[in-house]
Scaffold this motif. Structure first.
Motif, PDB file in Angstrom:
ATOM      1  N   LEU A 182      -3.144  28.124 -23.433  1.00 33.87           N
ATOM      2  CA  LEU A 182      -2.051  28.541 -22.557  1.00 33.87           C
ATOM      3  C   LEU A 182      -0.967  29.287 -23.320  1.00 33.87           C
ATOM      4  O   LEU A 182      -0.364  30.229 -22.784  1.00 33.87           O
ATOM      5  CB  LEU A 182      -1.450  27.312 -21.869  1.00 33.87           C
ATOM      6  N   THR A 183      -0.715  28.900 -24.567  1.00 33.79           N
ATOM      7  CA  THR A 183       0.358  29.539 -25.348  1.00 33.79           C
ATOM      8  C   THR A 183       0.113  31.036 -25.531  1.00 33.79           C
ATOM      9  O   THR A 183       0.976  31.854 -25.198  1.00 33.79           O
ATOM     10  CB  THR A 183       0.523  28.837 -26.710  1.00 33.79           C
ATOM     11  N   PRO A 184      -1.039  31.464 -26.078  1.00 36.51           N
ATOM     12  CA  PRO A 184      -1.254  32.924 -26.185  1.00 36.51           C
ATOM     13  C   PRO A 184      -1.378  33.607 -24.829  1.00 36.51           C
ATOM     14  O   PRO A 184      -0.982  34.765 -24.686  1.00 36.51           O
ATOM     15  CB  PRO A 184      -2.557  33.034 -26.986  1.00 36.51           C
ATOM     16  N   ALA A 185      -1.904  32.867 -23.836  1.00 37.62           N
ATOM     17  CA  ALA A 185      -2.027  33.468 -22.508  1.00 37.62           C
ATOM     18  C   ALA A 185      -0.654  33.767 -21.917  1.00 37.62           C
ATOM     19  O   ALA A 185      -0.440  34.830 -21.329  1.00 37.62           O
ATOM     20  CB  ALA A 185      -2.811  32.530 -21.587  1.00 37.62           C
ATOM     21  N   LEU A 186       0.295  32.828 -22.075  1.00 36.38           N
ATOM     22  CA  LEU A 186       1.647  33.052 -21.568  1.00 36.38           C
ATOM     23  C   LEU A 186       2.330  34.193 -22.318  1.00 36.38           C
ATOM     24  O   LEU A 186       3.048  35.000 -21.719  1.00 36.38           O
ATOM     25  CB  LEU A 186       2.467  31.769 -21.697  1.00 36.38           C
ATOM     26  N   PHE A 187       2.105  34.254 -23.628  1.00 36.79           N
ATOM     27  CA  PHE A 187       2.690  35.333 -24.420  1.00 36.79           C
ATOM     28  C   PHE A 187       2.185  36.688 -23.921  1.00 36.79           C
ATOM     29  O   PHE A 187       2.975  37.622 -23.712  1.00 36.79           O
ATOM     30  CB  PHE A 187       2.353  35.152 -25.891  1.00 36.79           C
ATOM     31  N   LEU A 188       0.873  36.799 -23.738  1.00 44.46           N
ATOM     32  CA  LEU A 188       0.309  38.064 -23.273  1.00 44.46           C
ATOM     33  C   LEU A 188       0.766  38.393 -21.859  1.00 44.46           C
ATOM     34  O   LEU A 188       0.997  39.555 -21.516  1.00 44.46           O
ATOM     35  CB  LEU A 188      -1.225  38.002 -23.329  1.00 44.46           C
TER      36      LEU A 188
END
Length: 398
Positions: free
Chosen positions: A27-33
């Motif tokens: 979820l962390t990289p997904a939210l960043f992207l």
């Protein structure tokens, strides 16, 4: 050591199969992207209102102005007219009327009549006309093209510090390794906090009694520290794999080249030392009480300690070589974060300060490991209530 590896392997597999960890991992990289692409996505869907500008050109200047406007990305729908359109634009949205005559050019003052519904960006776009009108004024003076370019190019003043060797360097070359080390430090510290929950959870469920029948408390603590370190590095690796292609695509500098430098090794080493420090702290604290939901003020304060460098970011960035930055580099609880921040912005590294700070940090880790091991070995088998700081001090005497 063999038993510690078994514990580490078990902790790693247990958390890698946890749905909550897998969700947070992705979820962390997904939210960043998502937040990186969201503004551009909204811009692509939002339709910009077309502005129609009626120009009454009495000096035949429009053909010289239009290329300049297009070069600056201004996409007005320009229509030539032979009459005054000020009354027309009152009844039509997103319309404007501009009069170009010799009086306007000589006085350097243009009047643009607009409808009340004009976009907010229109006033900013109007400022682009100033350069075009200035060129028209210069042409009226019968100057040569060379003289016109000389007047319009302006003068730039650049201050260059005199040194033995003047070499221009992109500041991002120093910043990129620091960002990587900061991401690793963030990842391993957040997973290190899970040691606290693991130790207190096993104590509450009395699982530790069964585990300690075959291994020592020291081996159990070491295994947890190693296991959660591997978990944090896995999390950091997944973040890098997901986000690095995005940075390479969006940024116009060689990200990978900036990462493959010796400074990256030093900064990552500092991040690892930061994890070992706080992992020992959380392991000892987690074994000192049984109920996670009833933590005392003392135990709550301990959770704030890894984030102390955030309170010092402003003074450290303002003066990376100042007394506050130096003192925070020598204080073990703030040293990992502050060193990473300082070394990411300093042009020349103060190696003497770095060696002293790392020496103090390594000694502090060794001392804290001993203290945490003592507290862990006694606290993990104490049931009934949460330990107080006074009780933990007594355990150190055993």
């Amino acid at each position: 050591m063999r038993n510690s590896k078994k514990v580490a392997k078990w902790e790693y597999k247990k958390n890698m199969k946890s749905k909550s960890f897998i969700i947070s991992l992705l979820l962390t990289p997904a939210l960043f992207l998502l937040f990186a692409f969201l503004p551009g996505l909204f811009d692509s869907f939002s339709q910009k209102d077309e502005v129609t500008v009626y120009v009454q050109d009495e000096i035949n200047a429009l053909k010289r102005i239009e290329p300049s406007l297009k070069a600056q990305g201004i996409t007005w729908n320009i229509k030539k007219t032979d009459k005054n359109m000020s009354s027309y634009i009152k009844e039509h949205e997103n319309t404007a009327y501009l009069l170009l005559n010799e009086t306007a050019v000589d006085n350097g003052r243009l009047e643009v009549f607009t409808n009340e519904s004009m976009p907010q960006t229109f006033d900013q776009e109007l400022s682009a006309l100033a350069g075009s009108i200035q060129l028209l004024q210069l042409e009226s003076l019968s100057l040569t093209p060379e003289q016109t370019n000389l007047i319009t190019q302006g003068i730039s003043i650049e201050s260059v510090a005199v040194s033995e060797e003047t070499k221009e360097e992109n500041p991002l070359k120093r910043l990129v390794p620091g960002i990587l080390a900061g991401a690793i430090l963030l990842s391993v510290i957040t997973t290190g906090m899970m040691i606290f929950q693991s130790a207190s959870g096993e104590k509450k469920e009395k699982v530790s009694e069964i585990v300690l029948s075959s291994i020592t408390p020291g081996e159990l603590m070491q295994g947890k520290i190693i296991g959660y370190f591997a978990l944090g590095m896995t999390q950091a690796f997944v973040w890098i794999i997901c986000l690095l292609p995005f940075f390479i695509w969006k940024l116009d500098f060689p990200v990978v080249e900036y990462l493959l430098v010796p400074e990256t090794i030093v900064l990552v080493f500092i991040a690892i030392l930061g994890y070992l420090l706080f992992a020992a702290l959380f392991a000892g604290l987690g074994a000192s009480f049984e109920d996670v939901d009833s933590t005392s003020n003392f135990q709550g304060i301990v959770f704030i300690l890894p984030w102390l460098p955030l309170f010092l970011i402003a003074p450290v960035l303002n003066d990376p070589s100042g007394i506050i930055a130096q003192a925070a580099s020598y204080f073990p609880l703030t040293a990992p974060g502050i060193l990473i921040i300082r070394l990411s912005v300093l042009e020349q590294w103060p190696w003497l300060e770095i060696i002293v700070a790392l020496s103090l940090l390594i000694v502090s880790i060794w001392v804290l490991m001993k203290i945490a091991g003592k507290i862990f070995s006694i606290g993990i088998l104490k049931y009934g209530k949460n330990a107080t700081p006074q009780e933990m001090l007594k355990w150190l005497k055993y």
